[in-house]
Scaffold this motif. Structure first.
Motif, PDB file in Angstrom:
ATOM      1  N   UNK A  85       0.910  -1.217  -0.003  1.00  0.00           N
ATOM      2  CA  UNK A  85       0.024  -0.047  -0.003  1.00  0.00           C
ATOM      3  C   UNK A  85       1.060   1.336  -0.059  1.00  0.00           C
ATOM      4  N   UNK A  86       0.561   2.374  -0.906  1.00  0.00           N
ATOM      5  CA  UNK A  86       1.355   3.431  -1.213  1.00  0.00           C
ATOM      6  C   UNK A  86       0.480   4.602  -1.974  1.00  0.00           C
ATOM      7  N   UNK A  87       0.928   5.618  -2.012  1.00  0.00           N
ATOM      8  CA  UNK A  87       0.230   6.602  -2.584  1.00  0.00           C
ATOM      9  C   UNK A  87       0.066   6.498  -3.819  1.00  0.00           C
ATOM     10  N   UNK A  88      -0.786   7.061  -4.572  1.00  0.00           N
ATOM     11  CA  UNK A  88      -0.914   6.844  -6.336  1.00  0.00           C
ATOM     12  C   UNK A  88       0.309   7.166  -7.025  1.00  0.00           C
ATOM     13  N   UNK A  89       0.398   6.454  -8.216  1.00  0.00           N
ATOM     14  CA  UNK A  89       1.283   7.171  -9.250  1.00  0.00           C
ATOM     15  C   UNK A  89       2.825   6.664  -8.691  1.00  0.00           C
ATOM     16  N   UNK A  90       3.084   5.618  -7.885  1.00  0.00           N
ATOM     17  CA  UNK A  90       4.434   5.089  -7.625  1.00  0.00           C
ATOM     18  C   UNK A  90       4.780   3.862  -8.266  1.00  0.00           C
ATOM     19  N   UNK A 263       4.710  19.137   4.396  1.00  0.00           N
ATOM     20  CA  UNK A 263       6.032  19.171   4.288  1.00  0.00           C
ATOM     21  C   UNK A 263       6.795  18.001   3.351  1.00  0.00           C
ATOM     22  N   UNK A 264       7.628  18.244   2.717  1.00  0.00           N
ATOM     23  CA  UNK A 264       8.149  17.251   1.816  1.00  0.00           C
ATOM     24  C   UNK A 264       8.327  16.021   2.231  1.00  0.00           C
ATOM     25  N   UNK A 265       9.136  16.154   3.760  1.00  0.00           N
ATOM     26  CA  UNK A 265       9.455  14.939   4.239  1.00  0.00           C
ATOM     27  C   UNK A 265       8.110  14.028   4.486  1.00  0.00           C
ATOM     28  N   UNK A 266       7.198  14.486   4.529  1.00  0.00           N
ATOM     29  CA  UNK A 266       5.839  13.547   4.924  1.00  0.00           C
ATOM     30  C   UNK A 266       5.583  13.071   3.582  1.00  0.00           C
ATOM     31  N   UNK A 267       5.598  13.907   2.486  1.00  0.00           N
ATOM     32  CA  UNK A 267       5.165  13.260   1.227  1.00  0.00           C
ATOM     33  C   UNK A 267       5.991  11.865   1.136  1.00  0.00           C
ATOM     34  N   UNK A 268       7.370  11.869   1.238  1.00  0.00           N
ATOM     35  CA  UNK A 268       8.429  10.900   1.176  1.00  0.00           C
ATOM     36  C   UNK A 268       7.942   9.649   1.678  1.00  0.00           C
ATOM     37  N   UNK A 269       7.096   9.919   2.863  1.00  0.00           N
ATOM     38  CA  UNK A 269       6.775   8.499   3.583  1.00  0.00           C
ATOM     39  C   UNK A 269       5.662   7.782   2.980  1.00  0.00           C
ATOM     40  N   UNK A 270       4.794   8.373   2.284  1.00  0.00           N
ATOM     41  CA  UNK A 270       3.951   7.570   1.398  1.00  0.00           C
ATOM     42  C   UNK A 270       4.156   7.459  -0.176  1.00  0.00           C
ATOM     43  N   UNK A 271       5.099   8.004  -0.530  1.00  0.00           N
ATOM     44  CA  UNK A 271       5.589   8.045  -1.865  1.00  0.00           C
ATOM     45  C   UNK A 271       7.051   7.491  -2.079  1.00  0.00           C
ATOM     46  N   UNK A 272       7.241   6.288  -2.115  1.00  0.00           N
ATOM     47  CA  UNK A 272       9.023   5.828  -2.073  1.00  0.00           C
ATOM     48  C   UNK A 272       9.513   5.951  -3.430  1.00  0.00           C
ATOM     49  N   UNK A 273       8.666   6.360  -4.299  1.00  0.00           N
ATOM     50  CA  UNK A 273       9.312   6.775  -5.760  1.00  0.00           C
ATOM     51  C   UNK A 273       9.323   8.309  -5.866  1.00  0.00           C
ATOM     52  N   UNK A 274       9.069   8.895  -4.917  1.00  0.00           N
ATOM     53  CA  UNK A 274       8.920  10.550  -5.134  1.00  0.00           C
ATOM     54  C   UNK A 274      10.430  11.022  -5.643  1.00  0.00           C
ATOM     55  N   UNK A 275      10.564  11.941  -6.501  1.00  0.00           N
ATOM     56  CA  UNK A 275      11.686  12.181  -7.046  1.00  0.00           C
ATOM     57  C   UNK A 275      12.449  11.417  -7.842  1.00  0.00           C
ATOM     58  N   UNK A 276      11.872  10.410  -7.921  1.00  0.00           N
ATOM     59  CA  UNK A 276      12.288   9.180  -9.119  1.00  0.00           C
ATOM     60  C   UNK A 276      11.231   9.092 -10.069  1.00  0.00           C
ATOM     61  N   UNK A 305      -0.925  11.154   0.414  1.00  0.00           N
ATOM     62  CA  UNK A 305      -0.366  10.570   1.727  1.00  0.00           C
ATOM     63  C   UNK A 305      -0.815   9.291   2.168  1.00  0.00           C
ATOM     64  N   UNK A 306      -1.660   8.595   1.632  1.00  0.00           N
ATOM     65  CA  UNK A 306      -2.079   7.415   1.796  1.00  0.00           C
ATOM     66  C   UNK A 306      -2.773   6.974   3.207  1.00  0.00           C
ATOM     67  N   UNK A 307      -3.470   8.119   3.818  1.00  0.00           N
ATOM     68  CA  UNK A 307      -3.950   8.098   4.956  1.00  0.00           C
ATOM     69  C   UNK A 307      -5.527   7.492   4.930  1.00  0.00           C
ATOM     70  N   UNK A 308      -5.946   6.820   5.764  1.00  0.00           N
ATOM     71  CA  UNK A 308      -7.190   6.389   5.935  1.00  0.00           C
ATOM     72  C   UNK A 308      -8.188   7.689   6.344  1.00  0.00           C
ATOM     73  N   UNK A 309      -8.700   8.486   5.193  1.00  0.00           N
ATOM     74  CA  UNK A 309      -9.255   9.639   5.340  1.00  0.00           C
ATOM     75  C   UNK A 309     -10.321   9.623   4.545  1.00  0.00           C
ATOM     76  N   UNK A 310     -11.537   9.895   4.676  1.00  0.00           N
ATOM     77  CA  UNK A 310     -12.444  10.278   3.892  1.00  0.00           C
ATOM     78  C   UNK A 310     -12.451  11.436   3.034  1.00  0.00           C
ATOM     79  N   UNK A 311     -13.132  11.403   2.028  1.00  0.00           N
ATOM     80  CA  UNK A 311     -12.901  12.626   1.037  1.00  0.00           C
ATOM     81  C   UNK A 311     -14.271  13.739   1.505  1.00  0.00           C
ATOM     82  N   UNK A 312     -14.861  13.221   2.241  1.00  0.00           N
ATOM     83  CA  UNK A 312     -16.213  14.110   2.955  1.00  0.00           C
ATOM     84  C   UNK A 312     -15.851  14.298   4.401  1.00  0.00           C
TER      85      UNK A 312
END
Length: 541
Positions: A85-90, A263-276, A305-312
């Protein structure tokens, strides 16, 4: 016939490709996971600036493969269910396609194997099929062994490893999945699945195989009761050592709920391919928009961020509600003072009966009962996208025989509760209460019934009380999944004077349990003894 499916290579042209004497994944001395990695890295990249070059797995991808395909002391692969499980587009689609091909005609293939990819819709299922076909087109040695049937989205293996095996793309909106015997299943974006029917069908169909593997690659679902959430919660317990299950593996890339989302450091936690191969600038753009447009924040948290958060937007924050879970010792509640709320659903809906037990420290233990008609429970589960049928089997929902709620059945439960506990008041909505009162009279039950208005005047204090109890962690609700669902769905509306009430018409799903809880808490407040003036207190002392 000269062709086997639209777009297939003529049979007369097969067998003319120069084949390597030993494929990289068949080199002597390789472990099982190394063979899988070698196979994947022999496949071509089919799109983007690196198109035409060979795939190069990143360390995090290799770690996942090593964890899933590692052999035990007997040379078997223990893992039967793997979740990534990870963020989209990885890059999950290409990885899923590579692993599906590995099980179809690579080192993990077996004779007459069945490989399936599952997705929510036919179009989504077609994406993985299209990626697999593109990879084969760029790898003539493998392509020569296959027959692609584009109309039915199938691939047949004609020779070599996995001879006689088939691959097919399945969607949740397709027909029956009976008769399948999968050796490998990859479920794409299970977090978006409306129900667990397809997942359960594929998971239970692999019993005839010696070494089956179910792989889920998806972002998180928005709700706790989704099957994807259940898998992640189970995997976290395995990781923490609470459960011993070597057949289950979880790799989770997600930002903690309390992390700064900007924070960019937070983005990296859910997106292992970020910057790649996951664009940093694209994530930065979406974060900037979400920060300025509140309606986009929840989707950014869930999908990026791959958090369990509803869009509503909801009334109660999930983290605050979860912090009130605690443990409720039901047997210890016998004879204790309690206050109750009853929300009678329509004849076919959910009915909620919630009791709260105050203690000396101002906290409340919560005990909830839920009822639904037994008839067509599976249909209502699919309609609401909620596992009522599963919860009923777990004893979390009491099914009442028939197609409607029998008020006599509910009356018996209320009478038994009043006999077991020291019930001081039972708050109820006046709607449909006469049938229940009649049934209570027939069995001679004299309950402390207290009418509770559902308008802004009466319900605003109840909303305030509920909100304060959650914020100050005064509740222990035991993590009841049905009550959790009601809390996640709850929304409030305001009147011109600022009064608030829980609004069923605007909620995304059932909120009956939270309505009953709010009434119970509010009625307990009404029955608190008034504090004595200081001068009288001194005289008594």
């Amino acid at each position: 016939m000269a062709l086997r499916g639209v777009g297939a290579k003529p049979l007369s042209e097969r067998g003319q490709i120069e084949v390597r004497e030993v494929a990289p994944w068949n080199e002597p001395g390789l472990t099982r996971d190394q063979r899988v990695i070698e196979f994947c890295e022999d496949l071509p990249i089919t799109a983007g600036k690196l198109a035409g070059t060979k795939m190069k797995l990143r360390p995090w991808q290799c770690d996942f493969i090593r964890a899933v395909y590692a052999d035990d002391a007997e040379g078997n692969r223990p893992v039967r269910t793997a979740v990534l499980s990870m963020g989209r587009k990885n890059g999950k689609t290409q990885l899923a396609a590579a692993l599906a091909l590995c099980h179809l005609l690579g080192p993990e293939a077996e004779p007459r194997g069945e490989v399936y990819s599952c997705a929510l819709t036919r179009d989504q299922a077609a994406k993985l099929f299209a990626e697999m076909v593109a990879i084969l087109k760029g790898h003539p040695e493998l392509d020569d062994r296959c027959n692609v049937v584009r109309f039915t989205k199938q691939i047949e293996v004609l020779s070599g490893d996995g001879e006689g095996s088939i691959y097919a793309a399945l969607s949740a909106d397709a027909g029956s999945k009976l008769g399948l015997s999968p050796s490998f299943v990859v479920y794409d974006e299970l977090g978006s699945a409306p129900n667990r029917a397809l997942f359960d069908a594929m998971d239970t169909a692999s019993g005839a195989r010696d070494n089956p593997l179910m792989m889920v690659i998806s972002t998180q679902a928005a709700a706790d009761h989704a099957v994807m959430s259940e898998l992640i919660d189970y995997g976290l317990k395995v990781q923490a050592g609470e459960l011993d299950d070597p057949s289950f593996h979880l790799t989770l890339f997600a930002a903690p709920s309390d992390a700064d989302p900007w924070e960019p450091t937070t983005w990296e936690l859910a997106n292992p391919a970020i910057g790649d191969f996951r664009s940093f600038d694209d994530v930065k753009r979406q974060a900037a928009q979400a920060r300025l447009v509140p309606s986009k924040e929840a989707a950014f948290r869930n999908l990026i961020l791959n958090q369990r958060v509803s869009a509503v937007s909801r009334f109660i924050h999930k983290a605050e509600w979860d912090a009130c879970a605690g443990t409720v010792d039901l047997p210890s509640l016998d004879g204790r003072e309690c206050y109750a709320g009853l929300d009678l659903g329509a004849t076919r809906d959910l009915t909620a009966f919630v009791m709260v037990f105050p203690d000396d420290q101002g906290h409340f233990d919560v005990a909830a009962r839920f009822f639904m008609p037994e008839a067509n429970i599976a249909d209502r589960s699919n309609e609401d996208r909620v596992p009522y049928d599963v919860w009923a089997k777990q004893g979390l929902i009491t099914l009442i025989p028939g197609a409607t709620i029998d008020p006599g059945f509910v009356a018996d439960v209320l009478a038994n509760a009043a006999a077991r506990y020291n019930m001081q008041a039972l708050a109820y909505d006046r709607w449909r209460i006469e049938d229940l009162k009649r049934e209570l009279g027939l069995i001679g039950a004299n309950l402390p019934l207290t009418p509770f208005g559902q308008g802004f005047k009466d319900f605003s204090p109840a909303v305030d009380m509920l909100e304060r109890c959650v914020a100050e962690k005064l509740l222990r609700h035991g993590g009841n999944p049905v009550l959790n669902m009601c809390a996640a769905n709850a929304v409030v509306t305001r009147d011109p004077a600022g009064g608030r009430k829980l609004d069923k018409s605007k909620a995304a799903g059932r909120i009956d349990g939270l309505v009953a809880l709010a009434m119970a808490l509010s009625i307990s407040k009404r029955h608190e003894p008034e504090a004595l003036p200081a001068c009288l207190a001194e005289l008594i002392d």
